[in-house]
Design a protein around this motif. Structure first.
Motif, PDB file in Angstrom:
ATOM      1  N   SER A 103       0.821  -1.206   0.000  1.00  0.00           N
ATOM      2  CA  SER A 103       0.000   0.000   0.000  1.00  0.00           C
ATOM      3  C   SER A 103       0.854   1.254   0.000  1.00  0.00           C
ATOM      4  O   SER A 103       1.986   1.259   0.470  1.00  0.00           O
ATOM      5  N   VAL A 104       0.279   2.322  -0.547  1.00  0.00           N
ATOM      6  CA  VAL A 104       0.945   3.622  -0.497  1.00  0.00           C
ATOM      7  C   VAL A 104       0.374   4.444   0.644  1.00  0.00           C
ATOM      8  O   VAL A 104       0.611   5.637   0.747  1.00  0.00           O
ATOM      9  N   GLY A 105      -0.399   3.812   1.506  1.00  0.00           N
ATOM     10  CA  GLY A 105      -1.013   4.510   2.628  1.00  0.00           C
ATOM     11  C   GLY A 105       0.010   4.944   3.660  1.00  0.00           C
ATOM     12  O   GLY A 105       1.197   4.603   3.596  1.00  0.00           O
ATOM     13  N   ILE A 106      -0.481   5.702   4.633  1.00  0.00           N
ATOM     14  CA  ILE A 106       0.385   6.250   5.685  1.00  0.00           C
ATOM     15  C   ILE A 106       0.232   5.419   6.956  1.00  0.00           C
ATOM     16  O   ILE A 106      -0.884   5.186   7.420  1.00  0.00           O
ATOM     17  N   LEU A 107       1.348   4.989   7.511  1.00  0.00           N
ATOM     18  CA  LEU A 107       1.345   4.270   8.781  1.00  0.00           C
ATOM     19  C   LEU A 107       2.110   5.085   9.807  1.00  0.00           C
ATOM     20  O   LEU A 107       3.306   5.348   9.651  1.00  0.00           O
ATOM     21  N   ASN A 108       1.414   5.530  10.850  1.00  0.00           N
ATOM     22  CA  ASN A 108       2.047   6.234  11.960  1.00  0.00           C
ATOM     23  C   ASN A 108       2.215   5.274  13.129  1.00  0.00           C
ATOM     24  O   ASN A 108       1.368   4.404  13.347  1.00  0.00           O
ATOM     25  N   VAL A 109       3.284   5.430  13.874  1.00  0.00           N
ATOM     26  CA  VAL A 109       3.558   4.545  14.996  1.00  0.00           C
ATOM     27  C   VAL A 109       3.802   5.361  16.263  1.00  0.00           C
ATOM     28  O   VAL A 109       4.570   6.321  16.258  1.00  0.00           O
ATOM     29  N   ILE A 110       3.108   4.968  17.336  1.00  0.00           N
ATOM     30  CA  ILE A 110       3.309   5.590  18.648  1.00  0.00           C
ATOM     31  C   ILE A 110       3.769   4.486  19.603  1.00  0.00           C
ATOM     32  O   ILE A 110       2.953   3.664  20.034  1.00  0.00           O
ATOM     33  N   PRO A 111       5.067   4.424  19.935  1.00  0.00           N
ATOM     34  CA  PRO A 111       5.587   3.344  20.784  1.00  0.00           C
ATOM     35  C   PRO A 111       5.330   3.582  22.267  1.00  0.00           C
ATOM     36  O   PRO A 111       6.250   3.668  23.078  1.00  0.00           O
ATOM     37  N   GLU A 112       4.065   3.697  22.627  1.00  0.00           N
ATOM     38  CA  GLU A 112       3.683   3.950  24.013  1.00  0.00           C
ATOM     39  C   GLU A 112       2.452   3.126  24.368  1.00  0.00           C
ATOM     40  O   GLU A 112       1.770   2.600  23.498  1.00  0.00           O
ATOM     41  N   ALA A 113       2.167   3.063  25.663  1.00  0.00           N
ATOM     42  CA  ALA A 113       0.987   2.345  26.146  1.00  0.00           C
ATOM     43  C   ALA A 113      -0.152   3.328  26.389  1.00  0.00           C
ATOM     44  O   ALA A 113       0.087   4.500  26.706  1.00  0.00           O
ATOM     45  N   LEU A 114      -1.381   2.849  26.228  1.00  0.00           N
ATOM     46  CA  LEU A 114      -2.556   3.672  26.518  1.00  0.00           C
ATOM     47  C   LEU A 114      -2.987   3.407  27.955  1.00  0.00           C
ATOM     48  O   LEU A 114      -3.287   2.283  28.321  1.00  0.00           O
ATOM     49  N   CYS A 115      -3.015   4.458  28.743  1.00  0.00           N
ATOM     50  CA  CYS A 115      -3.425   4.344  30.144  1.00  0.00           C
ATOM     51  C   CYS A 115      -4.681   5.179  30.372  1.00  0.00           C
ATOM     52  O   CYS A 115      -4.722   6.356  29.981  1.00  0.00           O
ATOM     53  N   GLY A 116      -5.678   4.594  31.009  1.00  0.00           N
ATOM     54  CA  GLY A 116      -6.910   5.336  31.284  1.00  0.00           C
ATOM     55  C   GLY A 116      -7.545   5.839  30.009  1.00  0.00           C
ATOM     56  O   GLY A 116      -7.676   5.115  29.021  1.00  0.00           O
ATOM     57  N   ASP A 117      -7.911   7.112  29.999  1.00  0.00           N
ATOM     58  CA  ASP A 117      -8.522   7.697  28.804  1.00  0.00           C
ATOM     59  C   ASP A 117      -7.504   8.426  27.933  1.00  0.00           C
ATOM     60  O   ASP A 117      -7.866   9.207  27.065  1.00  0.00           O
ATOM     61  N   GLY A 118      -6.222   8.167  28.178  1.00  0.00           N
ATOM     62  CA  GLY A 118      -5.180   8.763  27.344  1.00  0.00           C
ATOM     63  C   GLY A 118      -4.811  10.191  27.692  1.00  0.00           C
ATOM     64  O   GLY A 118      -4.083  10.845  26.944  1.00  0.00           O
ATOM     65  N   SER A 119      -5.285  10.687  28.825  1.00  0.00           N
ATOM     66  CA  SER A 119      -5.033  12.085  29.201  1.00  0.00           C
ATOM     67  C   SER A 119      -3.541  12.390  29.310  1.00  0.00           C
ATOM     68  O   SER A 119      -3.109  13.511  29.019  1.00  0.00           O
ATOM     69  N   ASP A 120      -2.738  11.403  29.741  1.00  0.00           N
ATOM     70  CA  ASP A 120      -1.306  11.638  29.901  1.00  0.00           C
ATOM     71  C   ASP A 120      -0.638  11.972  28.576  1.00  0.00           C
ATOM     72  O   ASP A 120       0.217  12.864  28.510  1.00  0.00           O
ATOM     73  N   ILE A 121      -1.044  11.291  27.487  1.00  0.00           N
ATOM     74  CA  ILE A 121      -0.467  11.579  26.166  1.00  0.00           C
ATOM     75  C   ILE A 121      -1.100  12.826  25.565  1.00  0.00           C
ATOM     76  O   ILE A 121      -0.405  13.689  25.016  1.00  0.00           O
ATOM     77  N   LEU A 122      -2.414  12.945  25.676  1.00  0.00           N
ATOM     78  CA  LEU A 122      -3.122  14.075  25.065  1.00  0.00           C
ATOM     79  C   LEU A 122      -2.695  15.417  25.655  1.00  0.00           C
ATOM     80  O   LEU A 122      -2.697  16.431  24.960  1.00  0.00           O
ATOM     81  N   SER A 123      -2.322  15.422  26.926  1.00  0.00           N
ATOM     82  CA  SER A 123      -1.977  16.685  27.585  1.00  0.00           C
ATOM     83  C   SER A 123      -0.613  17.226  27.164  1.00  0.00           C
ATOM     84  O   SER A 123      -0.301  18.380  27.426  1.00  0.00           O
ATOM     85  N   ARG A 124       0.197  16.410  26.495  1.00  0.00           N
ATOM     86  CA  ARG A 124       1.555  16.840  26.144  1.00  0.00           C
ATOM     87  C   ARG A 124       1.579  17.808  24.974  1.00  0.00           C
ATOM     88  O   ARG A 124       2.500  18.611  24.841  1.00  0.00           O
ATOM     89  N   GLY A 125       0.616  17.681  24.072  1.00  0.00           N
ATOM     90  CA  GLY A 125       0.574  18.599  22.939  1.00  0.00           C
ATOM     91  C   GLY A 125       1.655  18.344  21.907  1.00  0.00           C
ATOM     92  O   GLY A 125       1.985  19.234  21.118  1.00  0.00           O
ATOM     93  N   ASP A 126       2.237  17.137  21.868  1.00  0.00           N
ATOM     94  CA  ASP A 126       3.269  16.835  20.880  1.00  0.00           C
ATOM     95  C   ASP A 126       2.659  16.164  19.653  1.00  0.00           C
ATOM     96  O   ASP A 126       1.437  16.124  19.496  1.00  0.00           O
ATOM     97  N   SER A 127       3.516  15.635  18.769  1.00  0.00           N
ATOM     98  CA  SER A 127       3.025  15.019  17.529  1.00  0.00           C
ATOM     99  C   SER A 127       2.174  13.780  17.813  1.00  0.00           C
ATOM    100  O   SER A 127       1.198  13.514  17.107  1.00  0.00           O
TER     101      SER A 127
END
Length: 279
Positions: A116-140
């Motif tokens: 495929s020529v589609g886009i695959l993004n990878v986030i090498p992290e775990a999802l905890c709770g509702d994801g507030s810890d990642i969402l609050s960082r404001g990064d990519s």
């Protein structure tokens, strides 16, 4: 003593009736019924990612799945579901998986196998709770999660309930196939009807369905492969706000605006009276 005995009997009967009720509310694994006449019944576990991907495409459509950063798969291991979705025409997917090694090599491998020529993004992290810890960082990574079209999981283990919580937080649909319950790891989970601990797979699926906020409805269905094959999901139609709710909100806004206008008119009238009296 007799009262205590009767109370205990009633409690046990309630638990048993709830278990039976939950099992009727949530579809059973088709793999447990050898007489099931579905021609796809014999699909092996190795085909489950393809079957799930196909169901997602039929249920939500390629166009919807490709919106924003695309489908967010949580706990996807080696990316089999992402690979299948890309192969079926979804233009963008994101894999959130903490156990990845060699991110760039992994992405190349998945895209190559998908053809495929589609886009695959990878986030090498775990999802905890509702994801507030990642969402609050404001990064990519936060941006990829916030802009996803929906959240999915194929036997995501400990992240199963977190998928539902994240989808609710982002106000996007979700679809997850629960596997392990982990009653010791999550002892606070209780069923909505009797408050009993959630310990079985059937009661866990019902517990997830019951997490639907007011005004929403979560559903469940089964897929034709062996093993744990119940999908708990929030469809696009269920995700659209109720028209009556929208009308109520518009009415409230109009009433608030009208009250503000009346207060303004009253103040102007009082000012005019004061002016006449002073003359």
């Amino acid at each position: 003593g007799r009262l205590v005995e009767l109370t205990e009997v009633l409690r046990i009967e309630d638990e048993q009736s709830y278990t039976k009720w939950a099992e009727t509310k949530v579809p059973q694994n088709t793999s447990e019924n050898p007489e099931h006449d579905d021609p796809h019944l014999l699909q092996s576990k190795e085909k489950r990612h393809l079957i799930f991907a196909e169901w997602l495409v039929v249920e939500y459509g390629v166009e919807y799945l490709s919106k924003g950063s695309g489908v967010l798969e949580v706990g996807g291991g080696k990316g089999a579901l992402c690979r299948a979705l890309l192969d079926m025409g979804v233009s963008s997917v994101t894999l959130l998986e903490p156990k990845l090694e060699g991110e760039s090599e992994f992405k190349s491998s998945v895209l190559c196998e998908a053809g495929s020529v589609g886009i695959l993004n990878v986030i090498p992290e775990a999802l905890c709770g509702d994801g507030s810890d990642i969402l609050s960082r404001g990064d990519s990574y936060s941006g990829l999660i916030r802009s996803c079209s929906m959240v999915v999981g194929m036997h995501p283990d400990q992240a199963t309930e977190a998928i539902v919580d994240l989808a609710i937080k982002l106000s996007v649909p979700f679809a997850t196939i629960p596997c392990c319950v982990f009653p010791v790891l999550f002892p606070t989970r209780v069923d909505k009807r009797f408050g009993n601990p959630v310990r079985s797979h059937g009661s866990f699926c019902q517990y997830l369905v019951d997490k639907a906020p007011e005004g929403m409805s979560f559903n469940s269905t089964t897929l034709p492969f062996t093993g744990k094959n119940i999908v708990v999901y929030h469809g696009i139609k269920d995700h659209v706000p109720n028209q009556r709710t929208q009308q109520c909100e518009r009415t409230k806004a109009q009433q608030k605006k009208h009250r503000k206008y009346l207060r303004k008119q009253m103040l102007e009238a009082l000012d005019e009276d004061d002016t006449r009296e002073s003359k």
